[in-house]
Design a protein around this motif. Structure first.
Motif, PDB file in Angstrom:
ATOM      1  N   LYS A  33       2.086   1.652  -3.416  1.00  0.00           N
ATOM      2  CA  LYS A  33       1.062   1.899  -4.420  1.00  0.00           C
ATOM      3  C   LYS A  33       0.372   3.241  -4.198  1.00  0.00           C
ATOM      4  O   LYS A  33       0.148   4.002  -5.125  1.00  0.00           O
ATOM      5  N   HIS A  34       0.010   3.515  -2.934  1.00  0.00           N
ATOM      6  CA  HIS A  34      -0.800   4.707  -2.662  1.00  0.00           C
ATOM      7  C   HIS A  34      -0.132   5.713  -1.744  1.00  0.00           C
ATOM      8  O   HIS A  34      -0.619   6.818  -1.613  1.00  0.00           O
ATOM      9  N   GLY A  35       0.898   5.313  -1.017  1.00  0.00           N
ATOM     10  CA  GLY A  35       1.322   6.113   0.124  1.00  0.00           C
ATOM     11  C   GLY A  35       2.720   6.700   0.035  1.00  0.00           C
ATOM     12  O   GLY A  35       3.190   7.108  -1.029  1.00  0.00           O
TER      13      GLY A  35
ATOM     14  N   ASN B  48       0.825  -1.211   0.000  1.00  0.00           N
ATOM     15  CA  ASN B  48       0.000   0.000   0.000  1.00  0.00           C
ATOM     16  C   ASN B  48       0.859   1.262   0.000  1.00  0.00           C
ATOM     17  O   ASN B  48       0.555   2.222  -0.714  1.00  0.00           O
ATOM     18  N   ALA B  49       1.919   1.242   0.820  1.00  0.00           N
ATOM     19  CA  ALA B  49       2.799   2.410   0.878  1.00  0.00           C
ATOM     20  C   ALA B  49       3.401   2.673  -0.505  1.00  0.00           C
ATOM     21  O   ALA B  49       3.541   3.811  -0.938  1.00  0.00           O
TER      22      ALA B  49
ATOM     23  N   LEU C 207      -0.826   8.063   6.218  1.00  0.00           N
ATOM     24  CA  LEU C 207      -1.445   6.923   6.908  1.00  0.00           C
ATOM     25  C   LEU C 207      -0.712   6.608   8.203  1.00  0.00           C
ATOM     26  O   LEU C 207       0.518   6.651   8.259  1.00  0.00           O
TER      27      LEU C 207
ATOM     28  N   PHE D 284      -6.117   8.006   8.514  1.00  0.00           N
ATOM     29  CA  PHE D 284      -5.602   8.748   7.363  1.00  0.00           C
ATOM     30  C   PHE D 284      -5.681  10.220   7.741  1.00  0.00           C
ATOM     31  O   PHE D 284      -6.765  10.791   7.789  1.00  0.00           O
TER      32      PHE D 284
ATOM     33  N   GLY E 148     -10.012  -2.661   0.565  1.00  0.00           N
ATOM     34  CA  GLY E 148      -9.623  -3.888  -0.125  1.00  0.00           C
ATOM     35  C   GLY E 148      -9.104  -4.913   0.872  1.00  0.00           C
ATOM     36  O   GLY E 148      -9.401  -4.842   2.069  1.00  0.00           O
ATOM     37  N   PHE E 149      -8.316  -5.839   0.381  1.00  0.00           N
ATOM     38  CA  PHE E 149      -7.775  -6.920   1.220  1.00  0.00           C
ATOM     39  C   PHE E 149      -6.893  -6.375   2.341  1.00  0.00           C
ATOM     40  O   PHE E 149      -6.937  -6.850   3.474  1.00  0.00           O
ATOM     41  N   GLY E 150      -6.088  -5.350   2.000  1.00  0.00           N
ATOM     42  CA  GLY E 150      -5.150  -4.800   2.978  1.00  0.00           C
ATOM     43  C   GLY E 150      -5.858  -4.244   4.205  1.00  0.00           C
ATOM     44  O   GLY E 150      -5.534  -4.601   5.338  1.00  0.00           O
ATOM     45  N   ARG E 151      -6.835  -3.369   3.964  1.00  0.00           N
ATOM     46  CA  ARG E 151      -7.551  -2.790   5.100  1.00  0.00           C
ATOM     47  C   ARG E 151      -8.340  -3.857   5.843  1.00  0.00           C
ATOM     48  O   ARG E 151      -8.416  -3.836   7.070  1.00  0.00           O
TER      49      ARG E 151
ATOM     50  N   PRO F 250     -10.076   7.208   2.802  1.00  0.00           N
ATOM     51  CA  PRO F 250     -10.700   6.973   1.499  1.00  0.00           C
ATOM     52  C   PRO F 250     -11.805   5.924   1.625  1.00  0.00           C
ATOM     53  O   PRO F 250     -11.843   5.169   2.591  1.00  0.00           O
TER      54      PRO F 250
ATOM     55  N   GLU G 149       3.361   6.740   8.087  1.00  0.00           N
ATOM     56  CA  GLU G 149       3.792   7.261   6.783  1.00  0.00           C
ATOM     57  C   GLU G 149       3.598   8.770   6.767  1.00  0.00           C
ATOM     58  O   GLU G 149       2.658   9.292   7.377  1.00  0.00           O
TER      59      GLU G 149
ATOM     60  N   PHE H  67      -4.295  13.370   3.783  1.00  0.00           N
ATOM     61  CA  PHE H  67      -5.719  13.020   3.685  1.00  0.00           C
ATOM     62  C   PHE H  67      -6.546  14.041   4.458  1.00  0.00           C
ATOM     63  O   PHE H  67      -7.053  13.740   5.544  1.00  0.00           O
TER      64      PHE H  67
HETATM   65  N1  ADP Z   1      -0.368   3.729   2.768  1.00  0.00           N
HETATM   66  C1  ADP Z   1      -1.413   4.290   2.185  1.00  0.00           C
HETATM   67  N2  ADP Z   1      -1.361   5.576   1.763  1.00  0.00           N
HETATM   68  C2  ADP Z   1      -2.410   6.154   1.166  1.00  0.00           C
HETATM   69  N3  ADP Z   1      -3.578   5.525   0.937  1.00  0.00           N
HETATM   70  C3  ADP Z   1      -3.698   4.246   1.326  1.00  0.00           C
HETATM   71  C4  ADP Z   1      -2.626   3.571   1.967  1.00  0.00           C
HETATM   72  N4  ADP Z   1      -3.039   2.335   2.241  1.00  0.00           N
HETATM   73  C5  ADP Z   1      -4.299   2.220   1.787  1.00  0.00           C
HETATM   74  N5  ADP Z   1      -4.692   3.377   1.247  1.00  0.00           N
HETATM   75  C6  ADP Z   1      -6.021   3.636   0.677  1.00  0.00           C
HETATM   76  O1  ADP Z   1      -6.916   2.638   1.167  1.00  0.00           O
HETATM   77  C7  ADP Z   1      -7.465   1.905   0.072  1.00  0.00           C
HETATM   78  C8  ADP Z   1      -7.682   0.482   0.452  1.00  0.00           C
HETATM   79  O2  ADP Z   1      -6.453  -0.205   0.614  1.00  0.00           O
HETATM   80  P1  ADP Z   1      -6.452  -1.757   0.544  1.00  0.00           P
HETATM   81  O3  ADP Z   1      -7.499  -2.263   1.457  1.00  0.00           O
HETATM   82  O4  ADP Z   1      -5.074  -2.244   0.766  1.00  0.00           O
HETATM   83  O5  ADP Z   1      -6.912  -2.091  -0.916  1.00  0.00           O
HETATM   84  P2  ADP Z   1      -6.129  -1.843  -2.281  1.00  0.00           P
HETATM   85  O6  ADP Z   1      -4.704  -1.667  -1.947  1.00  0.00           O
HETATM   86  O7  ADP Z   1      -6.395  -3.061  -3.063  1.00  0.00           O
HETATM   87  O8  ADP Z   1      -6.752  -0.606  -2.871  1.00  0.00           O
HETATM   88  C9  ADP Z   1      -6.515   2.097  -1.045  1.00  0.00           C
HETATM   89  O9  ADP Z   1      -7.143   1.973  -2.283  1.00  0.00           O
HETATM   90  C10 ADP Z   1      -6.006   3.515  -0.816  1.00  0.00           C
HETATM   91  O10 ADP Z   1      -6.944   4.460  -1.300  1.00  0.00           O
END
Ligand code: ADP
Ligand code: MG
Length: 341
Positions: free
Chosen positions: A250-252, A247-248, A323, A318, A296-299, A292, A282, A287
């Motif tokens: 991909k999104h963070g 996640n970090a 995060l 957030f 997904g699976f991570g959360r 958000p 992070e 945010f």
């Molecule tokens: N480290 C992060 N930094 C910023 N946004 C995050 C982070 N981790 C998760 N998110 C947000 O939370 C959402 C859900 O994450 P997750 O459950 O892992 O599903 P996915 O990674 O498949 O989108 C992500 O789509 C993103 O918007």
């Protein structure tokens, strides 16, 4: 026959008796015991002395039952064995036996009827305790292995199911599933390689970061005391670290050039022993609107999986800096490094 011939026959007889005696006494790893029809001991070789600790003169004339355990003596095993030998020509003797000092050992051997006119028995037996212990250990290990294989299959199965449900297409499924399996494999590898039952938390976090290409440096710090996690906890925490790290990336914080990540943990006292308290912080992706919408699976793993699997209290916040994930769970006995030693 003349006197000379008598003399020669006698000498030959003595020589052959001496030879048999020598053969008996040289068999020091085998107890060779003869008894009369009443199971009273008539021969007791050096092997029997060594294995049972009784000296020959202490046992001659006594019932051979004394080598059986109290339970077997009480339940009539010695007499049963003798009648099996009479009826079938032999009886297997594979059981716990008693030494003179009361210690038990696993003796393995056989009893035969002696048919030289006078009824009696011959028993040959050796100490098989080490073999037997090794067999028991092997059975245990095999059971443990089957148990682990079943467990890991169950984990893989539920991982697959949840990843399918959360993946919009096959390509994303493949990518996520592959990463998750690789994390499981890493945990297994470390546990198998070290032959250890536990896995060090710092090593685990650094491995998961490295796997997504984020090594510890100026932007990424990982700090905390030595903590050993048991197999199950290690598996789940490694998966959580993997989700946080991807996640970090991909999104963070690891997706932006000036983002940073600090992972910290400490032990805090809890009602039933120490709790592991961990923070994944992070900075770099803001945010202002809060969390958000997407989960997904991570959360899911962090918000629901960890509480369910480890009795953990977790949070994902957030905020304007980025995060912040916190994970706190009880280390069962032995999870802590010091207690393992
Ligand atoms: N480290 C992060 N930094 C910023 N946004 C995050 C982070 N981790 C998760 N998110 C947000 O939370 C959402 C859900 O994450 P997750 O459950 O892992 O599903 P996915 O990674 O498949 O989108 C992500 O789509 C993103 O918007
Ligand atoms: Mg994710």
């Amino acid at each position: 026959m003349g006197a000379d011939e008598d003399q020669a026959a006698l000498l030959a007889l003595r020589a052959s008796a001496a030879r048999y005696r020598l053969i008996l006494e040289s068999s020091t790893e085998f107890a060779i015991i003869a008894a009369d029809g009443d199971r009273r001991i008539t021969e007791w070789n050096a092997g029997a002395e060594k294995i049972f600790q009784w000296r020959e003169e202490e046992v001659l004339g006594r019932r051979a039952d004394l080598i059986f355990t109290e339970e077997d003596q009480a339940n009539g095993a010695p007499a049963r064995e003798a009648s099996t030998a009479d009826a079938e020509g032999r009886a297997v003797d594979d059981r716990w036996h008693l030494r003179k000092d009361g210690a038990r050992f696993w003796g393995s051997g056989m009893m035969f009827p002696l048919r030289d006119g006078a009824r009696g028995y011959l028993k040959i037996l050796y100490d098989r305790t080490e073999h037997r212990n090794a067999e028991e250990r092997q059975k245990l290990l095999l059971g443990e292995l089957q148990h682990r294989v079943r467990n890991i299959l169950a984990v893989v199965r539920s991982l697959a199911r949840r990843t399918i449900e959360m993946s919009p297409n096959l390509q994303e499924f493949e990518q996520s599933f592959d990463g998750r399996l690789a994390t499981l494999a890493r945990t297994q590898n470390v546990l198998t390689r070290s032959g250890d039952v536990a896995l060090e938390l710092g090593e685990l976090i650094r491995d998961e970061l490295a796997a997504v290409g984020a090594s510890v440096g100026d932007r990424v710090t990982v700090q905390g005391p030595d903590v050993k996690l048991r197999r199950r906890a290690a598996e789940v925490v490694a998966l959580a670290a993997h989700e946080l790290a991807t996640n970090a990336l991909k999104h963070g914080a690891l997706a932006v050039p000036d983002g940073r990540l600090d992972v910290r943990w400490r032990l805090v006292p809890g009602a039933d022993g120490p709790l592991l308290s961990m923070e994944w912080r992070e900075r770099g992706v803001s945010f202002p609107e809060g969390a958000p919408a997407r989960k997904g699976f991570g959360r899911e793993l962090i918000e629901q999986g960890l509480p369910y699997e480890l009795g953990a209290a977790t949070s994902l916040e957030f905020d304007v800096e980025g995060l912040r994930a916190t994970i706190r769970f009880p280390l069962c006995q032995g999870d802590e490094g010091e207690q393992d030693a």
